[in-house]
Design a protein around this motif. Structure first.
Motif, PDB file in Angstrom:
ATOM      1  N   THR A   1      49.314  32.925  10.182  1.00  0.00           N
ATOM      2  CA  THR A   1      50.516  32.370   9.549  1.00  0.00           C
ATOM      3  C   THR A   1      51.380  31.516  10.664  1.00  0.00           C
ATOM      4  N   TYR A   2      51.334  32.060  11.996  1.00  0.00           N
ATOM      5  CA  TYR A   2      52.106  31.485  12.827  1.00  0.00           C
ATOM      6  C   TYR A   2      51.407  30.671  13.987  1.00  0.00           C
ATOM      7  N   HIS A   3      49.887  30.351  13.464  1.00  0.00           N
ATOM      8  CA  HIS A   3      49.251  29.319  14.313  1.00  0.00           C
ATOM      9  C   HIS A   3      49.049  29.850  15.842  1.00  0.00           C
TER      10      HIS A   3
ATOM     11  N   LYS B   1      50.151  21.527  11.134  1.00  0.00           N
ATOM     12  CA  LYS B   1      50.289  22.912  11.680  1.00  0.00           C
ATOM     13  C   LYS B   1      51.720  23.187  12.405  1.00  0.00           C
ATOM     14  N   GLN B   2      52.284  22.294  13.376  1.00  0.00           N
ATOM     15  CA  GLN B   2      53.259  22.247  14.111  1.00  0.00           C
ATOM     16  C   GLN B   2      54.514  22.346  13.158  1.00  0.00           C
TER      17      GLN B   2
ATOM     18  N   LEU C   1      54.722  25.269  10.775  1.00  0.00           N
ATOM     19  CA  LEU C   1      55.196  26.334  11.708  1.00  0.00           C
ATOM     20  C   LEU C   1      56.815  26.194  11.900  1.00  0.00           C
ATOM     21  N   GLU C   2      57.298  24.992  11.871  1.00  0.00           N
ATOM     22  CA  GLU C   2      58.834  24.922  12.231  1.00  0.00           C
ATOM     23  C   GLU C   2      59.480  25.142  11.016  1.00  0.00           C
TER      24      GLU C   2
ATOM     25  N   LYS D   1      59.014  27.695   8.948  1.00  0.00           N
ATOM     26  CA  LYS D   1      59.050  28.961   8.554  1.00  0.00           C
ATOM     27  C   LYS D   1      60.522  29.494   8.996  1.00  0.00           C
TER      28      LYS D   1
ATOM     29  N   VAL E   1      61.042  31.231  12.339  1.00  0.00           N
ATOM     30  CA  VAL E   1      60.987  30.245  13.500  1.00  0.00           C
ATOM     31  C   VAL E   1      62.142  29.617  13.571  1.00  0.00           C
TER      32      VAL E   1
ATOM     33  N   SER F   1      57.869  25.718  20.128  1.00  0.00           N
ATOM     34  CA  SER F   1      56.209  25.599  20.378  1.00  0.00           C
ATOM     35  C   SER F   1      55.680  26.475  21.313  1.00  0.00           C
TER      36      SER F   1
ATOM     37  N   THR G   1      55.928  36.038  18.093  1.00  0.00           N
ATOM     38  CA  THR G   1      54.970  36.807  17.451  1.00  0.00           C
ATOM     39  C   THR G   1      54.649  38.216  18.084  1.00  0.00           C
TER      40      THR G   1
END
Length: 302
Positions: free
Chosen positions: A60-62, A129-130, A133-134, A136, A139, A151, A178
């Motif tokens: 989920t959080y790569h 992906k970035q 991720l941002e 979420k 985050v 990052s 994480t």
């Protein structure tokens, strides 16, 4: 860690459990040896919930693959410390954090739905992906409220960033986030496994040693699953069902008790999922899922 190393590591921790059990038998007798064996086997099965949550959090959080071993190491170390605090603190400490069960259950149901009905895009670019991720919520909160970096930076938990013309500030990276998420989920999972362990034995050292040895083998199982990701497609359904069952274990008894009292169904009032039933469901899901995926992908290289 290669698949062969993971298998050897897992079997090694199983041999450690056997050796400790034999030692307990000859030093303290068959009663405590039986309690250790029961608590270890129960914790090994129930801790698979943690394992698949680890995998889900990483996906989920790569989390970069090269950083996952460090997160697992700290995550499992945190698991051991938290379990010790919970066993030492007993029911009072468990009750203090009981509210964490319900948001965790909602997250598990959402995760199960996502795993069962949506395929992860393995072809997404690093930029995509970035951005994902941002977007979420956790985050966003971490970066805005607690000044987390946006990052990852290798396997670092902290990184120095230029905050002005001449000053560099130390900021936590998303890798630390994480680990925090993993520890938070384990607090909730401890409320499921520890009462079961304490029902088998009230001896602090028996419960702690069985928990410790059972949890230490999880790292090897994780890497075995990760190394088999090319043969992972058909295992996805099993993971989704396991996550959904983990959510049901949390809210199911409360929901069925409410239904029983509302509709006057005495059989549902005070419902408690028996440990043997929980272990049977978990074992069946994992066995069938692994057997099916290995059969369907037997010609695919690991």
């Amino acid at each position: 860690m290669t698949s062969a190393q993971a298998v050897k590591n897992f079997l090694g921790w199983c041999l450690v459990a056997v050796a400790v059990n034999v030692l307990i038998y000859f030093v303290w007798g068959s009663k405590l040896a039986g309690e250790f064996a029961g608590a270890w086997a129960m914790e090994k099965a129930l801790s698979l919930d943690n394992l698949f949550c680890f995998y889900l959090i990483f996906s989920t959080y790569h989390v970069p693959e090269e950083a996952r071993p460090r997160v697992l190491l700290w995550g499992i170390a945190g698991v051991v410390v938290l379990r010790g605090l919970f066993v030492f603190g007993g029911t009072t400490l468990l009750a203090t954090f009981h509210w964490l069960l319900y948001p965790l259950a909602l997250w598990l149901f959402w995760a199960a739905y996502k795993v069962l009905f949506f395929d992860e895009d393995d072809n997404a670019t690093e930029e995509e992906k970035q951005r994902e991720l941002e977007s979420k919520l956790l985050v966003k909160l971490a970066t805005r409220v607690f000044s987390f970096d946006r990052s990852y930076d290798g396997n670092k938990f902290f990184v120095r960033r230029l905050s002005s013309a001449s000053n560099r500030t130390l900021r936590p990276t998303l890798l630390l986030l994480t680990v925090t998420i993993i520890e938070a989920t384990d607090i909730a999972f401890a409320m499921d496994s520890l009462p079961a362990a304490l029902a088998i034995s009230q001896n602090f050292w028996i419960v702690m040693s069985s928990n410790l040895i059972a949890v230490m083998g999880l790292r090897a199982i994780y890497f075995l699953i990760q190394n088999m990701r090319k043969r992972f497609a058909h295992l996805q359904v099993g993971i989704g069902l396991l996550l959904a069952f983990a959510g049901f274990k949390i809210v199911g008894p409360t929901a069925l008790d409410w239904v029983g009292r509302t509709f006057e169904a005495p059989a549902l009032v005070g419902f408690h999922l028996p440990l043997w039933m929980s272990l049977t469901v978990i074992g069946t899901i994992i066995t069938v899922a692994f057997a099916y995926t290995l059969l369907k992908t037997r010609n695919v290289p690991a």
